[in-house]
Design an enzyme around this catalytic site. Structure first.
Site, short mmCIF file in Angstrom:
data_model
loop_
_atom_site.label_atom_id
_atom_site.label_comp_id
_atom_site.label_asym_id
_atom_site.label_seq_id
_atom_site.Cartn_x
_atom_site.Cartn_y
_atom_site.Cartn_z
N GLU A 56 6.68 38.06 36.66
CA GLU A 56 6.70 36.74 37.32
C GLU A 56 6.78 35.59 36.32
OE1 GLU A 56 4.89 39.30 38.36
OE2 GLU A 56 5.25 39.50 40.51
N ASN A 75 2.84 42.15 35.19
CA ASN A 75 2.80 41.65 36.55
C ASN A 75 1.85 40.45 36.59
OD1 ASN A 75 3.57 42.24 39.48
ND2 ASN A 75 1.37 41.92 39.61
N ASP A 122 -10.03 32.84 54.59
CA ASP A 122 -8.77 33.14 53.92
C ASP A 122 -7.66 32.18 54.35
OD1 ASP A 122 -7.05 34.57 52.35
OD2 ASP A 122 -7.28 36.46 53.41
#
Ligand code: MN
Length: 442
Positions: free
Chosen positions: A210, A146, A259
């Protein structure tokens, strides 16, 4: 040699999209401030001198649609089509014996993360954060890799805090290790070609590596090299690789951190796992990549895979010209060649169905540039009819982190001109304006 961060920076430089910053910059706030100033010029920044570090820093390499067009060797409007076409068939990455990232390797007590020019971005951030690290781990049951992007808080010379949620693949993998009482091996690659960063930022089904997406985007297998101290593989052409372990049952406060929404999250700080870094390898003259949270580069990374999802759904029901989820991925502009009245509402409904986080969807005519918010706003002001052209969806499904319940309802806006009335809504034009070169007149 395979395309890497440097070859893409060279492509940006040739297009006059890379600005060199020569003066020494402090990684605490000053670096973020100068990065923001360069971003506002529509360019990437390349810092040659960072206080306390021998590494160079690059930022904002995907800060505009034009930069994405350079990456995909196409026009700004066609970037999404390229994404869709390239990702229809995944390609397995390939293992190579070594790569430039192995030029310098330090292990154990030699590891010192203070060597890195890690930026402190926002006033309330608790310290420096690695923001462009591609995090690699493997499912302990299947061995499937991953790859994700997780924010990493610098703590000590060989320790990082890592935010990983149970709703995300990495958090689920860590939970499996933790249930067995075992540490999770982890590798972090920093300074990658944009296709690796884009692939890591994409949400795909659990169990899809990915790196098969980045290979598909590259149209060739991504070259991976084995790590030194963990059984993981990383891009051989990366600039920097950190290797380490995330021990079970260890939590420390992480955050709050400015963020992607420009807000601090979470409030208060969460308890999050930590990484003990066992090895660091890098090139001889390493380039460290930094991504500013919520800034244009961050937004383009988040937007493109989602634009592809919207484009695929909407192009089944309309003649779509372009889709844009920048500057904030909860709002979308879609340009179409309208065929019948009311069609824009169907387009908006299809977009909401394909991408649940979407809150506003503005549908405009083919002559509006969806990548220019001013142009979209112009279309709303001049061509929309709020009485007839709004699609309101109350209490649908929206962005899940929503303590104040403001993200679950949706509005679609038809900002297209009435059909058969084009001469009343046609934009005036200055003949020859597009071919004027201002420098010839100065
Ligand atoms: Mn995944």
């Amino acid at each position: 040699m395979q395309d890497d961060l440097r070859s893409f920076m060279e492509a940006l430089r040739r297009a006059d999209k890379l600005l060199l910053v020569n003066k020494e910059v402090d990684p605490k706030f000053e670096l973020a401030g100068v990065m923001q100033s360069v971003e506002r010029l529509g360019k990437a920044s390349f810092f040659k001198k960072i206080k306390g570090s021998a590494f160079n820093v690059v930022n904002n390499i995907l800060g505009s649609r034009e930069m994405l067009a350079i990456l995909f060797a196409t026009t700004p409007e066609r970037v999404v089509n390229e994404w869709v076409e390239r990702t229809t068939k995944i390609i397995e990455p390939t293992l190579v014996s070594s790569g430039p990232v192995k030029e310098v390797t330090k292990k154990g007590t030699q590891v010192d993360l203070r060597d890195l020019p890690i930026a402190t971005h926002s006033s309330k951030d608790p310290g420096p954060y690695i923001t462009a690290g591609i995090v690699v781990a493997k499912d302990p049951d299947t061995g499937i890799r991953n790859v994700s992007i997780n924010r990493l808080h610098y703590r000590e010379k060989s320790k990082l805090g890592i935010r990983m949620l149970r709703t995300q693949h990495l958090g689920q993998i860590y939970e499996k290790y933790e249930k067995r009482g075992k540490p999770m091996e982890i590798a972090v690659a920093i300074g990658n070609h944009p296709f690796e960063v884009l692939a890591a930022a994409t949400t795909v089904a659990y169990g899809i590596d990915e790196f098969t997406i980045s290979s598909a985007l590259r149209r060739e297998p991504l070259e991976l090299a084995k790590c030194e101290t963990v059984s993981l593989e990383v891009p051989a052409m990366a600039e920097v690789v950190l290797e380490g372990e995330v021990p079970p049952e260890v939590r420390e406060p992480e955050g709050t951190f400015g963020d992607f929404m420009q807000f601090y999250n979470p409030i208060p700080a969460d308890q999050s796992p930590v990484i003990y870094v066992k090895a660091i390898s890098h090139r001889k003259d390493p380039i460290y990549q930094s991504i500013q949270p919520s800034h244009l580069e961050d937004m383009h990374l988040l937007a493109l895979p989602r634009e592809a999802r919207v484009y695929e759904a909407v192009s089944k029901v309309a003649e779509v010209k372009a889709v844009c989820l920048v500057p904030m991925i909860f709002a979308c502009a879609i340009s179409i060649q309208k065929r019948f009245e009311g069609e824009p509402k169907n387009v908006a409904a299809a977009a909401f169905g394909a991408y649940p986080w979407l809150k506003y969807c503005v549908v405009v005519d083919h002559d509006v540039n969806v990548f220019d918010v001013n142009d979209v706003w112009w279309a709303m002001a001049t061509r929309s009819n709020p009485k007839a052209g709004l699609l309101l969806i109350e209490n649908g499904r929206g962005f899940p982190r929503d303590p104040f319940h403001i993200h679950q309802s949706k509005v679609g806006i038809d900002a297209t001109a009435p059909l058969n009335q084009w001469e009343h809504f046609e934009r005036k034009e200055i003949p020859g304006a597009a071919s004027i070169r201002l420098e010839d007149y100065l």
